[in-house]
Motif scaffolding. Structure first.
Motif, PDB file in Angstrom:
ATOM      1  N   TYR A  22       0.799  -1.223   0.000  1.00  0.00           N
ATOM      2  CA  TYR A  22       0.000   0.000   0.000  1.00  0.00           C
ATOM      3  C   TYR A  22       0.833   1.275   0.000  1.00  0.00           C
ATOM      4  O   TYR A  22       0.387   2.309  -0.488  1.00  0.00           O
ATOM      5  CB  TYR A  22      -0.946   0.006   1.208  1.00  0.00           C
ATOM      6  CG  TYR A  22      -1.984  -1.088   1.138  1.00  0.00           C
ATOM      7  CD1 TYR A  22      -3.071  -0.984   0.278  1.00  0.00           C
ATOM      8  CD2 TYR A  22      -1.862  -2.239   1.899  1.00  0.00           C
ATOM      9  CE1 TYR A  22      -4.012  -1.993   0.187  1.00  0.00           C
ATOM     10  CE2 TYR A  22      -2.797  -3.254   1.823  1.00  0.00           C
ATOM     11  CZ  TYR A  22      -3.873  -3.128   0.961  1.00  0.00           C
ATOM     12  OH  TYR A  22      -4.796  -4.133   0.871  1.00  0.00           O
ATOM     13  N   THR A  23       2.032   1.225   0.561  1.00  0.00           N
ATOM     14  CA  THR A  23       2.780   2.467   0.742  1.00  0.00           C
ATOM     15  C   THR A  23       4.190   2.439   0.180  1.00  0.00           C
ATOM     16  O   THR A  23       4.787   3.495  -0.014  1.00  0.00           O
ATOM     17  CB  THR A  23       2.889   2.816   2.241  1.00  0.00           C
ATOM     18  OG1 THR A  23       3.565   1.750   2.926  1.00  0.00           O
ATOM     19  CG2 THR A  23       1.513   3.011   2.847  1.00  0.00           C
ATOM     20  N   GLY A  24       4.762   1.287  -0.084  1.00  0.00           N
ATOM     21  CA  GLY A  24       6.159   1.228  -0.492  1.00  0.00           C
ATOM     22  C   GLY A  24       7.086   1.240   0.707  1.00  0.00           C
ATOM     23  O   GLY A  24       6.724   1.706   1.790  1.00  0.00           O
ATOM     24  N   ALA A  25       8.291   0.751   0.509  1.00  0.00           N
ATOM     25  CA  ALA A  25       9.238   0.613   1.623  1.00  0.00           C
ATOM     26  C   ALA A  25      10.106   1.844   1.818  1.00  0.00           C
ATOM     27  O   ALA A  25      10.733   2.002   2.855  1.00  0.00           O
ATOM     28  CB  ALA A  25      10.128  -0.607   1.387  1.00  0.00           C
ATOM     29  N   ASN A  26      10.166   2.734   0.824  1.00  0.00           N
ATOM     30  CA  ASN A  26      10.987   3.937   0.940  1.00  0.00           C
ATOM     31  C   ASN A  26      10.368   5.032   0.075  1.00  0.00           C
ATOM     32  O   ASN A  26       9.307   4.838  -0.537  1.00  0.00           O
ATOM     33  CB  ASN A  26      12.434   3.654   0.524  1.00  0.00           C
ATOM     34  CG  ASN A  26      12.525   2.990  -0.846  1.00  0.00           C
ATOM     35  OD1 ASN A  26      11.836   3.383  -1.786  1.00  0.00           O
ATOM     36  ND2 ASN A  26      13.377   1.974  -0.958  1.00  0.00           N
ATOM     37  N   LYS A  27      11.047   6.185   0.025  1.00  0.00           N
ATOM     38  CA  LYS A  27      10.497   7.331  -0.699  1.00  0.00           C
ATOM     39  C   LYS A  27      10.270   7.012  -2.174  1.00  0.00           C
ATOM     40  O   LYS A  27       9.225   7.350  -2.741  1.00  0.00           O
ATOM     41  CB  LYS A  27      11.445   8.524  -0.551  1.00  0.00           C
ATOM     42  CG  LYS A  27      10.984   9.789  -1.265  1.00  0.00           C
ATOM     43  CD  LYS A  27      11.965  10.923  -1.036  1.00  0.00           C
ATOM     44  CE  LYS A  27      11.595  12.159  -1.831  1.00  0.00           C
ATOM     45  NZ  LYS A  27      10.273  12.685  -1.480  1.00  0.00           N
ATOM     46  N   GLU A  28      11.244   6.353  -2.795  1.00  0.00           N
ATOM     47  CA  GLU A  28      11.117   6.031  -4.217  1.00  0.00           C
ATOM     48  C   GLU A  28       9.919   5.120  -4.468  1.00  0.00           C
ATOM     49  O   GLU A  28       9.133   5.352  -5.396  1.00  0.00           O
ATOM     50  CB  GLU A  28      12.399   5.367  -4.711  1.00  0.00           C
ATOM     51  CG  GLU A  28      12.378   5.044  -6.205  1.00  0.00           C
ATOM     52  CD  GLU A  28      13.668   4.397  -6.683  1.00  0.00           C
ATOM     53  OE1 GLU A  28      13.766   4.109  -7.887  1.00  0.00           O
ATOM     54  OE2 GLU A  28      14.574   4.180  -5.846  1.00  0.00           O
TER      55      GLU A  28
END
Length: 339
Positions: free
Chosen positions: A95-101
């Motif tokens: 849902y959100t990704g593990a980092n900014k990228e």
């Protein structure tokens, strides 16, 4: 106890199709034109689906994380049983990704899903993603209606450090602590306006040049302006080790000022209890360990992420009261609360 009490409880379920109301004033709030994509998970997703149906909204979809499918291979959530059209279930890696990228990639993916499938609104539930200013502003820029506060409000109130500063400016009491550990960290390396100006020039940061000559602006606020520009550019001006050193110093000082209290570390973003740790009395040495846990939990370990962490006095005897407020800048009303 059966679920009949929930399914047929008039205090929970009702005909919410305002377009059929006898009052012309109420009818103007008809929402049947809204086609939302629900991007949250858990019980709130099912509740949102129920309410949207009761509002007469027929076209809505949901995200389904691949991690959900892996973790719960043989389980079928109630909202999936209720979705008879598989084309309205949109799979994403998470849902959100593990980092900014990865977060930026997920935001673009959500926008594409909405545009490709005829959704004109985004519902993110509450907490975590619903408090992500970057996501909200991206949805607004893409022409999607975000069901919740606008990006400016999320920035001012959704980030806990900004919310505390706003409260302090308004004369509202807040929990004792430090809300600008990242600024303090930067000032250790660049201790005055001239040094900050040189840093901004060296890194090519978009900071208003007049700020560096503004004597009325506190040095810590100027450091925050420089940091904000670095986040916009996607670069780091401090290391996690340097931040942890500052946090440890702050915790040690709080332990001196409040020797009988524990200290709470709290991420500036996130919700639902994510990104919080409590340091016991005499545990200042654990600050770096817990700070890293927090950054990993709220997924702000990437280059250019705002890694600020609040350090607060832990209030031992308190109750968590949440009040829902709706306003437009000129007036506001409360919609009830929960304990």
């Amino acid at each position: 106890m059966s679920n009949e009490h929930y399914l047929h409880n008039p205090l929970i379920h009702a005909d919410r199709r305002l377009g059929r109301h006898r009052s012309p004033w109420v009818r103007q709030f008809d929402c049947t034109h809204i086609a939302p994509l629900i991007i949250c998970r858990g019980p709130i997703r099912k509740e949102a689906m129920d309410v949207f149906r009761e509002m007469g909204i027929s076209h809505f979809g949901i995200l389904l994380s691949e991690k959900d499918s892996i973790t719960y291979q043989n389980a079928l959530a109630p909202e999936l049983r209720a979705m008879t059209d598989p084309d309205r279930i949109h799979r994403v890696p998470d849902y959100t990704g593990a980092n900014k990228e990865e977060r930026d990639q997920r935001i673009r993916q959500i926008i594409n899903i909405a545009h490709d499938n005829g959704y004109n609104a985004i519902f993110a539930g509450y907490g975590f993603m619903a408090e992500d200013e970057t996501m909200v502003s991206a949805m607004e820029a893409a022409g999607l209606n975000f069901i919740g506060p606008c990006s400016r409000t999320v920035h001012d109130a959704g980030l806990k450090d900004e919310a505390k500063r706003t409260a302090l400016k308004a004369g509202v009491s807040v929990t004792p602590g430090v809300d600008n550990a990242t600024a303090l960290t930067l000032l250790k390396k660049h201790p005055d306006a001239a040094a900050l100006k040189a840093l901004a020039h060296e890194k090519g940061l978009a900071v208003d040049a007049a700020l560096f000559d503004d004597d009325s602006l506190a040095l810590e606020d100027l450091a925050d302006d420089v940091l904000a520009a670095s986040y916009d550019k996607g670069i780091d001006l401090y290391t996690v080790d340097e931040l942890c050193e500052t946090l440890t110093e702050v915790v040690e000082k709080m332990a001196t000022d409040y020797p009988e209290n524990r200290v709470r570390l709290k991420a500036i973003s996130g919700g639902g209890g994510k990104g919080q740790r409590i340091l016991g009395i005499g545990e200042a040495a654990r600050t770096p360990e817990l700070a890293r846990e927090i950054l990993n939990e709220v997924k702000t370990t990437g280059v250019g992420d705002n890694k600020n962490i609040l350090v607060e006095l832990n209030i031992e005897t308190t109750r968590h009261q949440e009040i829902q407020v709706l306003g437009n800048g000129d007036w506001c009303i409360t919609l009830g609360g929960r304990d």
